[in-house]
Motif scaffolding. Structure first.
Motif, PDB file in Angstrom:
ATOM      1  N   SER A 208       0.842  -1.213   0.000  1.00 42.60           N
ATOM      2  CA  SER A 208       0.000   0.000   0.000  1.00 42.60           C
ATOM      3  C   SER A 208       0.873   1.257   0.000  1.00 42.60           C
TER       4      SER A 208
ATOM      5  N   ASP B 254      -8.428  -4.148  -1.347  1.00 39.22           N
ATOM      6  CA  ASP B 254      -8.069  -4.775  -0.080  1.00 39.22           C
ATOM      7  C   ASP B 254      -9.283  -4.760   0.843  1.00 39.22           C
TER       8      ASP B 254
ATOM      9  N   ASP C  59      -4.531  -2.046  -5.240  1.00 32.65           N
ATOM     10  CA  ASP C  59      -4.016  -2.382  -3.911  1.00 32.65           C
ATOM     11  C   ASP C  59      -4.685  -3.677  -3.465  1.00 32.65           C
TER      12      ASP C  59
HETATM   13 MG   LIG Z   1      -1.742  -2.930   2.295  1.00 33.57          MG
END
Ligand SMILES: [Mg+2]
Ligand SMILES: Nc1ncnc2c1ncn2[C@@H]1O[C@H](COP(=O)(O)OP(=O)(O)OP(=O)(O)O)[C@@H](O)[C@H]1O
Length: 258
Positions: free
Chosen positions: A19, A43, A112
Protein backbone atom coordinates in the motif's frame (compact mmCIF):
# COMPACT_ATOMS: atom_id res chain seq x y z
CA UNK A 1 -6.26 7.94 -26.03
CA UNK A 2 -3.58 5.57 -24.73
CA UNK A 3 -4.52 2.25 -23.18
CA UNK A 4 -4.45 1.89 -19.42
CA UNK A 5 -1.58 -0.08 -17.91
CA UNK A 6 -2.66 -2.04 -14.84
CA UNK A 7 0.00 -2.35 -12.13
CA UNK A 8 -0.07 -4.11 -8.75
CA UNK A 9 2.41 -4.18 -5.90
CA UNK A 10 1.72 -7.62 -4.58
CA UNK A 11 3.09 -10.26 -2.27
CA UNK A 12 1.52 -13.07 -0.30
CA UNK A 13 3.22 -11.63 2.78
CA UNK A 14 1.60 -8.79 4.69
CA UNK A 15 3.36 -5.59 5.70
CA UNK A 16 5.96 -5.60 2.90
CA UNK A 17 5.05 -2.14 1.55
CA UNK A 18 2.33 -2.83 -1.05
CA UNK A 19 0.00 0.00 0.00
CA UNK A 20 2.92 2.34 0.74
CA UNK A 21 4.29 2.08 -2.81
CA UNK A 22 0.83 2.27 -4.33
CA UNK A 23 0.19 5.65 -2.68
CA UNK A 24 3.70 7.07 -3.09
CA UNK A 25 3.94 6.23 -6.79
CA UNK A 26 0.38 7.26 -7.58
CA UNK A 27 0.82 10.64 -5.84
CA UNK A 28 4.30 11.31 -7.24
CA UNK A 29 3.27 10.44 -10.81
CA UNK A 30 -0.02 12.37 -10.67
CA UNK A 31 0.87 15.51 -8.71
CA UNK A 32 4.50 15.90 -9.80
CA UNK A 33 4.74 14.27 -13.23
CA UNK A 34 1.21 14.89 -14.49
CA UNK A 35 0.50 11.22 -15.30
CA UNK A 36 -3.19 10.37 -15.03
CA UNK A 37 -3.53 7.62 -12.41
CA UNK A 38 -6.22 5.98 -10.28
CA UNK A 39 -6.20 3.40 -7.49
CA UNK A 40 -8.57 0.45 -7.26
CA UNK A 41 -8.59 -0.41 -3.58
CA UNK A 42 -9.29 -4.16 -3.63
CA UNK A 43 -8.07 -4.77 -0.08
CA UNK A 44 -11.52 -5.60 1.25
CA UNK A 45 -13.05 -5.42 3.76
CA UNK A 46 -10.75 -2.84 5.39
CA UNK A 47 -10.10 -0.72 2.23
CA UNK A 48 -7.25 1.04 4.00
CA UNK A 49 -6.39 3.43 1.15
CA UNK A 50 -9.96 4.57 0.70
CA UNK A 51 -10.13 5.13 4.46
CA UNK A 52 -6.84 7.06 4.31
CA UNK A 53 -8.25 9.30 1.55
CA UNK A 54 -11.41 10.00 3.58
CA UNK A 55 -9.39 10.87 6.67
CA UNK A 56 -7.15 13.17 4.64
CA UNK A 57 -10.13 14.96 3.10
CA UNK A 58 -11.47 15.63 6.57
CA UNK A 59 -8.03 16.86 7.75
CA UNK A 60 -7.93 19.28 4.82
CA UNK A 61 -11.42 20.51 5.55
CA UNK A 62 -10.47 21.21 9.17
CA UNK A 63 -7.17 22.94 8.51
CA UNK A 64 -6.92 26.36 6.79
CA UNK A 65 -3.25 25.68 6.05
CA UNK A 66 -3.96 22.33 4.33
CA UNK A 67 -6.98 23.78 2.51
CA UNK A 68 -4.79 26.50 1.07
CA UNK A 69 -2.16 23.94 0.02
CA UNK A 70 -4.85 21.79 -1.60
CA UNK A 71 -6.29 24.78 -3.48
CA UNK A 72 -2.84 25.75 -4.80
CA UNK A 73 -2.14 22.19 -5.90
CA UNK A 74 -5.46 21.86 -7.74
CA UNK A 75 -4.79 25.15 -9.54
CA UNK A 76 -1.28 23.99 -10.48
CA UNK A 77 -2.38 20.52 -11.67
CA UNK A 78 -5.53 21.77 -13.32
CA UNK A 79 -7.47 18.79 -11.96
CA UNK A 80 -8.93 17.28 -8.82
CA UNK A 81 -7.13 14.53 -6.84
CA UNK A 82 -6.97 11.14 -8.55
CA UNK A 83 -9.71 8.59 -7.91
CA UNK A 84 -9.45 5.92 -5.22
CA UNK A 85 -12.22 3.39 -5.80
CA UNK A 86 -13.02 0.80 -3.11
CA UNK A 87 -14.19 -2.46 -4.63
CA UNK A 88 -14.76 -5.93 -3.20
CA UNK A 89 -11.92 -8.24 -4.17
CA UNK A 90 -14.33 -10.70 -5.80
CA UNK A 91 -15.86 -7.93 -7.91
CA UNK A 92 -12.57 -6.26 -8.89
CA UNK A 93 -12.08 -7.91 -12.30
CA UNK A 94 -15.61 -7.14 -13.52
CA UNK A 95 -15.35 -3.57 -12.24
CA UNK A 96 -11.95 -3.13 -13.87
CA UNK A 97 -13.18 -4.28 -17.27
CA UNK A 98 -15.98 -1.70 -17.26
CA UNK A 99 -13.72 1.04 -15.90
CA UNK A 100 -11.06 0.46 -18.55
CA UNK A 101 -13.64 0.90 -21.30
CA UNK A 102 -14.95 4.16 -19.85
CA UNK A 103 -14.00 7.68 -20.94
CA UNK A 104 -12.37 8.55 -17.60
CA UNK A 105 -10.00 5.58 -17.53
CA UNK A 106 -6.53 6.56 -16.25
CA UNK A 107 -3.16 5.98 -17.94
CA UNK A 108 -2.02 3.83 -15.01
CA UNK A 109 -4.41 1.92 -12.77
CA UNK A 110 -2.79 0.80 -9.51
CA UNK A 111 -4.42 -2.08 -7.66
CA UNK A 112 -4.02 -2.38 -3.91
CA UNK A 113 -4.38 -6.05 -2.98
CA UNK A 114 -4.54 -8.00 0.28
CA UNK A 115 -1.48 -9.93 1.42
CA UNK A 116 -2.57 -13.46 0.55
CA UNK A 117 -2.42 -15.86 -2.35
CA UNK A 118 -4.75 -18.48 -0.89
CA UNK A 119 -7.60 -16.83 -2.59
CA UNK A 120 -8.88 -17.57 -6.06
CA UNK A 121 -9.92 -13.93 -6.47
CA UNK A 122 -6.36 -12.64 -5.95
CA UNK A 123 -5.13 -15.00 -8.70
CA UNK A 124 -7.87 -13.77 -11.01
CA UNK A 125 -7.10 -10.12 -10.32
CA UNK A 126 -3.36 -10.66 -10.86
CA UNK A 127 -4.06 -12.40 -14.19
CA UNK A 128 -5.73 -9.19 -15.29
CA UNK A 129 -2.79 -6.94 -14.38
CA UNK A 130 -0.13 -5.98 -16.92
CA UNK A 131 2.78 -5.89 -14.45
CA UNK A 132 3.30 -7.07 -10.87
CA UNK A 133 6.03 -5.73 -8.56
CA UNK A 134 6.73 -7.70 -5.37
CA UNK A 135 8.23 -5.64 -2.53
CA UNK A 136 10.51 -7.76 -0.35
CA UNK A 137 12.90 -7.12 2.55
CA UNK A 138 16.19 -8.95 3.00
CA UNK A 139 14.86 -11.39 5.54
CA UNK A 140 15.39 -15.12 5.01
CA UNK A 141 11.73 -16.08 5.43
CA UNK A 142 10.45 -13.15 3.42
CA UNK A 143 12.84 -14.01 0.56
CA UNK A 144 11.81 -17.69 0.55
CA UNK A 145 8.14 -16.85 0.60
CA UNK A 146 8.46 -14.13 -2.08
CA UNK A 147 10.44 -16.40 -4.41
CA UNK A 148 7.70 -19.01 -4.03
CA UNK A 149 5.12 -16.37 -4.84
CA UNK A 150 6.99 -15.10 -7.93
CA UNK A 151 7.48 -18.65 -9.19
CA UNK A 152 3.81 -19.37 -8.74
CA UNK A 153 2.87 -16.25 -10.71
CA UNK A 154 5.39 -17.16 -13.42
CA UNK A 155 4.38 -20.79 -13.78
CA UNK A 156 0.64 -20.58 -13.20
CA UNK A 157 -0.20 -17.22 -14.71
CA UNK A 158 2.40 -15.89 -17.15
CA UNK A 159 3.43 -19.21 -18.73
CA UNK A 160 -0.20 -20.33 -18.92
CA UNK A 161 -0.93 -17.42 -21.30
CA UNK A 162 -4.58 -16.42 -21.81
CA UNK A 163 -4.17 -13.32 -19.66
CA UNK A 164 -2.63 -9.85 -19.61
CA UNK A 165 0.26 -10.35 -17.22
CA UNK A 166 3.61 -9.71 -18.89
CA UNK A 167 6.18 -9.83 -16.10
CA UNK A 168 6.75 -9.97 -12.36
CA UNK A 169 9.65 -8.11 -10.70
CA UNK A 170 11.11 -8.06 -7.20
CA UNK A 171 11.48 -4.71 -5.44
CA UNK A 172 14.02 -4.66 -2.59
CA UNK A 173 12.45 -2.67 0.22
CA UNK A 174 13.53 -1.61 3.72
CA UNK A 175 17.20 -1.89 2.81
CA UNK A 176 19.44 -1.25 5.78
CA UNK A 177 22.25 1.09 4.73
CA UNK A 178 24.51 -0.43 7.40
CA UNK A 179 24.35 -3.91 5.87
CA UNK A 180 27.03 -4.92 3.42
CA UNK A 181 25.95 -4.19 -0.13
CA UNK A 182 27.77 -7.35 -1.27
CA UNK A 183 25.12 -9.31 0.57
CA UNK A 184 22.46 -7.84 -1.71
CA UNK A 185 24.58 -8.61 -4.78
CA UNK A 186 24.78 -12.21 -3.59
CA UNK A 187 20.99 -12.31 -3.23
CA UNK A 188 20.64 -10.76 -6.70
CA UNK A 189 22.91 -13.44 -8.21
CA UNK A 190 20.75 -16.06 -6.55
CA UNK A 191 17.56 -14.49 -7.95
CA UNK A 192 19.14 -14.38 -11.40
CA UNK A 193 19.73 -18.13 -11.19
CA UNK A 194 16.00 -18.50 -10.56
CA UNK A 195 15.29 -16.17 -13.48
CA UNK A 196 13.57 -13.62 -11.22
CA UNK A 197 14.52 -10.06 -11.97
CA UNK A 198 14.97 -7.48 -9.20
CA UNK A 199 14.46 -3.83 -10.10
CA UNK A 200 17.68 -1.79 -10.23
CA UNK A 201 16.17 0.67 -7.75
CA UNK A 202 15.99 -0.44 -4.14
CA UNK A 203 14.26 1.41 -1.32
CA UNK A 204 16.02 2.25 1.95
CA UNK A 205 14.48 1.65 5.32
CA UNK A 206 13.56 5.08 6.63
CA UNK A 207 11.19 6.66 9.15
CA UNK A 208 9.93 9.05 6.46
CA UNK A 209 7.73 6.20 5.14
CA UNK A 210 5.67 6.64 8.30
CA UNK A 211 5.23 10.39 7.74
CA UNK A 212 1.71 10.29 6.39
CA UNK A 213 -0.75 13.15 6.27
CA UNK A 214 -3.40 11.11 8.04
CA UNK A 215 -1.09 10.45 11.00
CA UNK A 216 0.53 13.85 11.32
CA UNK A 217 -1.17 16.63 9.35
CA UNK A 218 0.92 19.40 10.95
CA UNK A 219 4.30 18.17 9.74
CA UNK A 220 6.06 17.70 6.40
CA UNK A 221 4.22 15.03 4.50
CA UNK A 222 5.85 12.18 2.66
CA UNK A 223 2.93 9.84 2.11
CA UNK A 224 -0.42 11.27 1.13
CA UNK A 225 -3.16 10.55 -1.39
CA UNK A 226 -3.89 14.29 -1.73
CA UNK A 227 -0.39 15.78 -1.89
CA UNK A 228 2.92 14.89 -3.53
CA UNK A 229 5.76 13.67 -1.31
CA UNK A 230 7.58 16.68 0.16
CA UNK A 231 10.71 17.48 -1.89
CA UNK A 232 13.11 17.38 1.05
CA UNK A 233 11.77 13.95 2.07
CA UNK A 234 11.87 12.64 -1.52
CA UNK A 235 15.63 13.14 -1.59
CA UNK A 236 17.30 9.88 -0.61
CA UNK A 237 14.03 7.90 -0.68
CA UNK A 238 14.66 6.56 -4.22
CA UNK A 239 10.98 7.08 -5.06
CA UNK A 240 11.86 9.26 -8.08
CA UNK A 241 14.21 6.58 -9.42
CA UNK A 242 11.57 3.93 -8.76
CA UNK A 243 8.97 5.93 -10.70
CA UNK A 244 11.41 6.41 -13.61
CA UNK A 245 12.30 2.72 -13.71
CA UNK A 246 8.72 1.46 -13.46
CA UNK A 247 7.31 3.89 -16.05
CA UNK A 248 10.13 2.90 -18.41
CA UNK A 249 9.28 -0.82 -17.95
CA UNK A 250 5.56 -0.34 -18.47
CA UNK A 251 6.04 2.07 -21.39
CA UNK A 252 4.49 5.24 -19.93
CA UNK A 253 6.20 8.55 -20.74
CA UNK A 254 5.96 11.71 -18.65
CA UNK A 255 4.20 14.50 -20.53
CA UNK A 256 2.50 12.28 -23.10
CA UNK A 257 -1.11 13.02 -24.06
CA UNK A 258 -3.63 11.18 -21.87
MG1 LIG B 1 -1.74 -2.93 2.29
N1 LIG C 1 11.17 1.53 3.12
C1 LIG C 1 10.49 1.56 4.27
N2 LIG C 1 11.09 2.00 5.41
C2 LIG C 1 10.42 2.02 6.58
N3 LIG C 1 9.17 1.61 6.74
C3 LIG C 1 8.52 1.15 5.65
C4 LIG C 1 9.14 1.10 4.36
N4 LIG C 1 8.24 0.59 3.47
C5 LIG C 1 7.12 0.35 4.17
N5 LIG C 1 7.28 0.68 5.48
C6 LIG C 1 6.31 0.54 6.58
O1 LIG C 1 5.92 -0.84 6.66
C7 LIG C 1 4.57 -0.92 7.14
C8 LIG C 1 3.78 -1.82 6.22
O2 LIG C 1 3.63 -1.19 4.95
P1 LIG C 1 2.31 -1.36 4.08
O3 LIG C 1 1.09 -1.12 4.89
O4 LIG C 1 2.52 -0.57 2.85
O5 LIG C 1 2.41 -2.92 3.75
P2 LIG C 1 1.35 -3.84 2.98
O6 LIG C 1 2.17 -4.82 2.24
O7 LIG C 1 0.39 -3.01 2.23
O8 LIG C 1 0.62 -4.56 4.21
P3 LIG C 1 -0.79 -5.36 4.21
O9 LIG C 1 -0.49 -6.72 3.67
O10 LIG C 1 -1.15 -5.38 5.67
O11 LIG C 1 -1.76 -4.60 3.35
C9 LIG C 1 4.04 0.52 7.19
O12 LIG C 1 4.09 0.97 8.51
C10 LIG C 1 5.03 1.31 6.33
O13 LIG C 1 5.14 2.65 6.75
Amino acid sequence: MNDTIVVAFSNQKGGVGKSTFTVLLASYLYYVKGVNVAILDCDSPQHSLNTERKRELSDVENSPHLSEMAGELTAKCGRQPYAIVPVKLEEAVDYMKLYLESEDRPRILFLDLPGTMNNIHVVRVISNCDYVFCPMAADKYEIESTIGYCNYIREQIITGGQNNLKEVYILWNKIDARERTELYHEYDDFLELLNIEPLKTSIPSSVRFKKSLSVNPQKLVFRSTLFPPDKSLLRGSNIEQLADEITSIIGVKYGEED
